[in-house]
Design an enzyme around this catalytic site. Structure first.
Site, PDB file in Angstrom:
ATOM      1  N   PHE A   1       0.856  -1.193   0.000  1.00  0.00           N
ATOM      2  CA  PHE A   1       0.000   0.000   0.000  1.00  0.00           C
ATOM      3  C   PHE A   1       0.884   1.232   0.000  1.00  0.00           C
ATOM      4  CE2 PHE A   1      -2.472   3.488   1.662  1.00  0.00           C
ATOM      5  CZ  PHE A   1      -3.641   3.363   0.942  1.00  0.00           C
TER       6      PHE A   1
ATOM      7  N   ASP B   1       8.992   2.671   1.837  1.00  0.00           N
ATOM      8  CA  ASP B   1       7.829   3.435   2.280  1.00  0.00           C
ATOM      9  C   ASP B   1       7.680   3.204   3.781  1.00  0.00           C
ATOM     10  OD1 ASP B   1       5.326   4.294   3.020  1.00  0.00           O
ATOM     11  OD2 ASP B   1       4.315   3.565   1.226  1.00  0.00           O
TER      12      ASP B   1
ATOM     13  N   LYS C   1       2.447   9.489   8.444  1.00  0.00           N
ATOM     14  CA  LYS C   1       1.557   9.191   9.579  1.00  0.00           C
ATOM     15  C   LYS C   1       2.061   9.661  10.950  1.00  0.00           C
ATOM     16  CE  LYS C   1      -1.341   5.478   7.779  1.00  0.00           C
ATOM     17  NZ  LYS C   1      -0.966   5.054   6.430  1.00  0.00           N
TER      18      LYS C   1
HETATM   19  C1  LIG Z   1      -1.187   5.295   5.021  1.00  0.00           C
HETATM   20  C2  LIG Z   1      -0.113   4.911   4.090  1.00  0.00           C
HETATM   21  C3  LIG Z   1       0.164   5.660   2.932  1.00  0.00           C
HETATM   22  C4  LIG Z   1      -0.695   6.822   2.509  1.00  0.00           C
HETATM   23  O1  LIG Z   1      -0.599   7.877   3.389  1.00  0.00           O
HETATM   24  P1  LIG Z   1      -1.671   9.092   3.277  1.00  0.00           P
HETATM   25  O2  LIG Z   1      -1.186  10.065   4.299  1.00  0.00           O
HETATM   26  O3  LIG Z   1      -3.016   8.506   3.582  1.00  0.00           O
HETATM   27  O4  LIG Z   1      -1.595   9.613   1.898  1.00  0.00           O
HETATM   28  C5  LIG Z   1       1.228   5.288   2.149  1.00  0.00           C
HETATM   29  N1  LIG Z   1       2.001   4.221   2.468  1.00  0.00           N
HETATM   30  C6  LIG Z   1       1.772   3.492   3.574  1.00  0.00           C
HETATM   31  C7  LIG Z   1       2.676   2.344   3.882  1.00  0.00           C
HETATM   32  C8  LIG Z   1       0.703   3.788   4.410  1.00  0.00           C
HETATM   33  O5  LIG Z   1       0.459   3.034   5.474  1.00  0.00           O
END
Ligand SMILES: *Cc1c(COP(=O)(O)O)cnc(C)c1O
Length: 399
Positions: free
Chosen positions: A124, A215, A244
């Site tokens: 994700f 990420d 986050k």
């Molecule tokens: C939540 C998340 C995103 C997206 O972040 P947003 O602030 O909602 O755009 C991207 N990568 C990972 C691994 C995430 O958990």
């Protein structure tokens, strides 16, 4: 626009690891705004940082040097393998920046005309067009085609599949620019990365001049018991992203990279809101509080305590639960594939027991409390989830 299937409560107040709904009912918050409220709710250091900064200067634009941004960038560089930082407002935006940086690097440093980025299935990376394309889950992409060109997908933690994919994609001329992975797949079901796999990925990248992008949006900022998720794997990325937990709930994202791939020049990338004094001062406060309150040690201890308790639950319900997965304070309770219930059923039952949890896909219940959570609160959560599982099992057996 009805983009969320919502739970039937509205939260109006929070303090520490607790939140209260409109009726004044108190919940133990093991969602933390989806792994975001690092310091819980209304932490005095955050309250002070927001209050002081909004009374001083909150936004000016990156046309001018922002000292708070410089200070946060310095902290991040001092506490990671990165040399440079770009600030934005969300995880998706940070990943967009990483994709642009990797593409520019491929063009100017390697002469690749059509750079490809390999990502993992079940990953994700966000909801913008480029990051939803990077996300290796068709359910997030459906009806949004044409997707972005330049992505290929491999199964996670499978080194043979990755080597085969690179060999095929690079068969005629090199075109693989980067490999983008999560150190632990969060939304994809709380699946930790395999150390041997990631070390081999790092070697492959070094051999072939491919950039490794991690990420760290969900697992960074102490969530796993180390500051960055990749520290669990004994490797360093070339580029990584954070969001986050970085602002503890105040929107901020960051794109970080080593000097060797810092190819952005003035005009290449920008953000109006990104890096403003308010978000950066709060981000710096979150970072400094992590250190001052020795929260990494707390994450490790509370994580061990939580996993031990959840493992007992798995032993109690072998036909319903299969395992507990996770690092530090990102953990998943995995449902048996044949169990006639879904993760959301347990989440709803836990809510009735005044515990907030969040699914990570249909088979995994995710536990991502604030990093300040106490031993008592972990114990409370374990009691609540035990009751929730017992009740869910009983209901399913009776129906
Ligand atoms: C939540 C998340 C995103 C997206 O972040 P947003 O602030 O909602 O755009 C991207 N990568 C990972 C691994 C995430 O958990």
């Amino acid at each position: 626009m009805g983009t969320y299937g919502r739970f039937p409560i509205a939260l109006t107040r929070g303090r520490g690891c607790y939140v209260w709904d409109e009726q004044g009912r108190r919940y133990l918050d093991f969602v933390a705004g989806i792994a975001t409220c690092t310091l819980g709710h209304a932490h005095p250091a955050m309250v002070a940082a927001v209050t002081e900064q909004i009374q001083t200067l909150h936004h000016v634009s990156n046309l001018y040097y922002v000292p708070e941004q410089g200070a946060l960038a310095q902290w991040l560089v001092d506490h990671s393998c990165a040399d440079q930082v770009f600030f934005c407002n969300s995880g998706a935006e940070a990943n967009e920046g990483a994709i642009k940086l990797a593409r520019k690097y491929a063009h100017v440093k390697r002469g690749i005309a059509n750079p490809l980025i390999i990502t993992a299935k079940a990953s994700f990376h966000g909801r913008t067009l480029a990051t939803v394309t990077a996300t290796g889950q068709p359910k997030y992409q459906q009806n949004f085609d044409p997707l972005m060109p330049g992505f290929a997908y491999v199964p996670y933690n499978d080194i043979d599949a990755l080597e085969t994919a690179i060999a095929e994609l690079d068969a005629n001329t090199p075109q693989v620019a980067a490999i983008m992975l999560e150190a632990l797949q969060g939304e994809g079901g709380v699946c930790p990365g395999d150390t041997a796999y990631f070390q081999r990925v790092r070697q492959l990248c070094d051999q072939k001049g491919i950039l490794l992008i991690l990420d760290e949006v969900q697992v960074g900022m102490g969530r796993t018991g180390t500051l960055w998720g990749f520290e669990n794997l004994g490797i360093e990325p070339d580029i990584f992203t954070s969001a986050k937990g970085l602002g503890g709930g105040i929107p901020i994202g960051a794109l970080l990279c080593k000097a060797s791939c810092a190819v952005f020049e003035p005009g290449d990338h920008a953000s109006t809101f990104g890096g403003n004094p308010l978000a950066c001062q709060v981000g710096l406060t979150v970072c400094q509080t992590l250190e001052a309150e020795n929260l990494l040690a707390n994450v490790q201890q509370r994580g061990d305590q939580l996993r031990l308790g959840l493992q007992r639950l798995v032993q109690q319900y072998p036909d319903w639960l299969t395992e507990v997965r996770g690092w530090g304070l990102i953990n998943g309770l995995v449902l048996h594939p044949e169990a006639p219930v879904k993760s959301v059923d347990i989440v709803k039952a836990a809510m009735a027991e005044a515990l907030l949890l969040v699914p990570a896909g249909p088979q995994v219940v995710r536990f991502v409390p604030p990093l300040i959570v106490s031993a008592d609160q972990v114990q409370q959560a374990l009691l609540a989830v035990e009751k929730a599982v017992a009740l869910t099992v009983k209901c399913a057996q009776n129906s």
